[in-house]
Design a protein around this motif. Structure first.
Motif, PDB file in Angstrom:
ATOM      1  N   ARG A   1     -16.557  69.386 -50.086  1.00 47.06           N
ATOM      2  CA  ARG A   1     -16.768  70.262 -48.942  1.00 47.06           C
ATOM      3  C   ARG A   1     -16.569  71.732 -49.293  1.00 47.06           C
ATOM      4  O   ARG A   1     -16.546  72.580 -48.445  1.00 47.06           O
ATOM      5  CB  ARG A   1     -15.841  69.857 -47.815  1.00 47.06           C
ATOM      6  CG  ARG A   1     -16.228  68.505 -47.262  1.00 47.06           C
ATOM      7  CD  ARG A   1     -15.436  68.196 -46.021  1.00 47.06           C
ATOM      8  NE  ARG A   1     -15.949  67.009 -45.381  1.00 47.06           N
ATOM      9  CZ  ARG A   1     -15.577  65.784 -45.650  1.00 47.06           C
ATOM     10  NH1 ARG A   1     -14.682  65.567 -46.588  1.00 47.06           N
ATOM     11  NH2 ARG A   1     -16.088  64.772 -45.012  1.00 47.06           N
ATOM     12  N   GLY A   2     -16.404  72.021 -50.542  1.00 51.16           N
ATOM     13  CA  GLY A   2     -16.208  73.407 -50.951  1.00 51.16           C
ATOM     14  C   GLY A   2     -15.726  73.495 -52.386  1.00 51.16           C
ATOM     15  O   GLY A   2     -15.413  72.481 -52.998  1.00 51.16           O
ATOM     16  N   ARG A   3     -15.693  74.688 -52.882  1.00 48.64           N
ATOM     17  CA  ARG A   3     -15.236  74.900 -54.247  1.00 48.64           C
ATOM     18  C   ARG A   3     -13.733  75.064 -54.292  1.00 48.64           C
ATOM     19  O   ARG A   3     -13.129  75.542 -53.353  1.00 48.64           O
ATOM     20  CB  ARG A   3     -15.878  76.147 -54.808  1.00 48.64           C
ATOM     21  CG  ARG A   3     -17.362  76.003 -54.989  1.00 48.64           C
ATOM     22  CD  ARG A   3     -17.949  77.257 -55.509  1.00 48.64           C
ATOM     23  NE  ARG A   3     -17.140  77.782 -56.605  1.00 48.64           N
ATOM     24  CZ  ARG A   3     -17.565  78.610 -57.521  1.00 48.64           C
ATOM     25  NH1 ARG A   3     -18.802  79.030 -57.457  1.00 48.64           N
ATOM     26  NH2 ARG A   3     -16.783  79.056 -58.473  1.00 48.64           N
ATOM     27  N   ALA A   4     -13.184  74.702 -55.398  1.00 45.49           N
ATOM     28  CA  ALA A   4     -11.762  74.939 -55.604  1.00 45.49           C
ATOM     29  C   ALA A   4     -11.547  76.435 -55.778  1.00 45.49           C
ATOM     30  O   ALA A   4     -12.319  77.119 -56.456  1.00 45.49           O
ATOM     31  CB  ALA A   4     -11.273  74.203 -56.849  1.00 45.49           C
ATOM     32  N   ARG A   5     -10.555  76.953 -55.149  1.00 44.98           N
ATOM     33  CA  ARG A   5     -10.260  78.387 -55.260  1.00 44.98           C
ATOM     34  C   ARG A   5      -9.379  78.624 -56.482  1.00 44.98           C
ATOM     35  O   ARG A   5      -8.407  77.908 -56.710  1.00 44.98           O
ATOM     36  CB  ARG A   5      -9.552  78.876 -54.021  1.00 44.98           C
ATOM     37  CG  ARG A   5     -10.434  78.766 -52.809  1.00 44.98           C
ATOM     38  CD  ARG A   5      -9.657  79.231 -51.586  1.00 44.98           C
ATOM     39  NE  ARG A   5     -10.405  78.898 -50.404  1.00 44.98           N
ATOM     40  CZ  ARG A   5     -10.969  79.808 -49.624  1.00 44.98           C
ATOM     41  NH1 ARG A   5     -10.851  81.073 -49.893  1.00 44.98           N
ATOM     42  NH2 ARG A   5     -11.629  79.432 -48.559  1.00 44.98           N
ATOM     43  N   ARG A   6      -9.731  79.614 -57.203  1.00 47.93           N
ATOM     44  CA  ARG A   6      -8.943  79.947 -58.402  1.00 47.93           C
ATOM     45  C   ARG A   6      -7.985  81.086 -58.044  1.00 47.93           C
ATOM     46  O   ARG A   6      -8.360  82.056 -57.394  1.00 47.93           O
ATOM     47  CB  ARG A   6      -9.852  80.384 -59.522  1.00 47.93           C
ATOM     48  CG  ARG A   6     -10.884  79.336 -59.813  1.00 47.93           C
ATOM     49  CD  ARG A   6     -11.094  79.221 -61.268  1.00 47.93           C
ATOM     50  NE  ARG A   6     -12.092  78.177 -61.470  1.00 47.93           N
ATOM     51  CZ  ARG A   6     -11.914  77.216 -62.324  1.00 47.93           C
ATOM     52  NH1 ARG A   6     -10.835  77.164 -63.023  1.00 47.93           N
ATOM     53  NH2 ARG A   6     -12.837  76.320 -62.477  1.00 47.93           N
ATOM     54  N   LEU A   7      -6.777  80.915 -58.465  1.00 53.48           N
ATOM     55  CA  LEU A   7      -5.774  81.964 -58.227  1.00 53.48           C
ATOM     56  C   LEU A   7      -5.822  82.970 -59.368  1.00 53.48           C
ATOM     57  O   LEU A   7      -5.868  82.608 -60.526  1.00 53.48           O
ATOM     58  CB  LEU A   7      -4.381  81.346 -58.143  1.00 53.48           C
ATOM     59  CG  LEU A   7      -4.163  80.343 -57.001  1.00 53.48           C
ATOM     60  CD1 LEU A   7      -2.784  79.721 -57.153  1.00 53.48           C
ATOM     61  CD2 LEU A   7      -4.296  81.047 -55.676  1.00 53.48           C
ATOM     62  N   SER A   8      -5.841  84.220 -59.004  1.00 52.51           N
ATOM     63  CA  SER A   8      -5.804  85.241 -60.058  1.00 52.51           C
ATOM     64  C   SER A   8      -4.349  85.506 -60.437  1.00 52.51           C
ATOM     65  O   SER A   8      -3.459  85.522 -59.592  1.00 52.51           O
ATOM     66  CB  SER A   8      -6.480  86.524 -59.584  1.00 52.51           C
ATOM     67  OG  SER A   8      -5.856  86.985 -58.420  1.00 52.51           O
ATOM     68  N   VAL A   9      -4.126  85.710 -61.678  1.00 49.83           N
ATOM     69  CA  VAL A   9      -2.762  85.888 -62.190  1.00 49.83           C
ATOM     70  C   VAL A   9      -2.441  87.339 -62.380  1.00 49.83           C
ATOM     71  O   VAL A   9      -3.149  88.196 -62.645  1.00 49.83           O
ATOM     72  CB  VAL A   9      -2.557  85.128 -63.502  1.00 49.83           C
ATOM     73  CG1 VAL A   9      -1.106  85.152 -63.895  1.00 49.83           C
ATOM     74  CG2 VAL A   9      -3.064  83.734 -63.376  1.00 49.83           C
TER      75      VAL A   9
END
Length: 98
Positions: A90-98
């Protein structure tokens, strides 16, 4: 007894037809998974139908549960996998910026 718990969980009053179908199938799976090994399936179905009957007027989910039980009397346990919605993303995984 798990049948009582299943009926209690399904007896939530009016819900949309799609939700009633989903809950009815989940209730059937829960009930089916709790059956004792070596028991008489037909007897277990009749006991479950008798317990669910008084609650059917107020709960569409219980009506679905009962329909599944009744249809399984002739064919044995229902094939739930063919009725269950296909899983989809149902959507893309969100990537956390470091």
């Amino acid at each position: 007894m798990l049948l009582d718990r299943t009926l209690f969980q399904l007896d939530i009053g009016w819900v949309a037809p799609e939700r009633a179908e989903e809950l009815g199938y989940l209730g059937y799976l829960q009930w089916l998974g709790a059956l004792p090994n070596g028991g008489c399936y037909r007897t277990d179905v009749q006991v479950a139908l008798a317990a669910a009957e008084p609650l059917a007027d107020a709960s569409p989910a219980i009506c679905v549960f009962m329909r599944l039980l009744e249809s399984s009397l002739d064919r044995g346990p229902c094939d739930i996998a063919s009725k269950w919605p296909r899983q989809m993303r149902r959507g893309r995984a969100r990537r956390l910026s470091v």
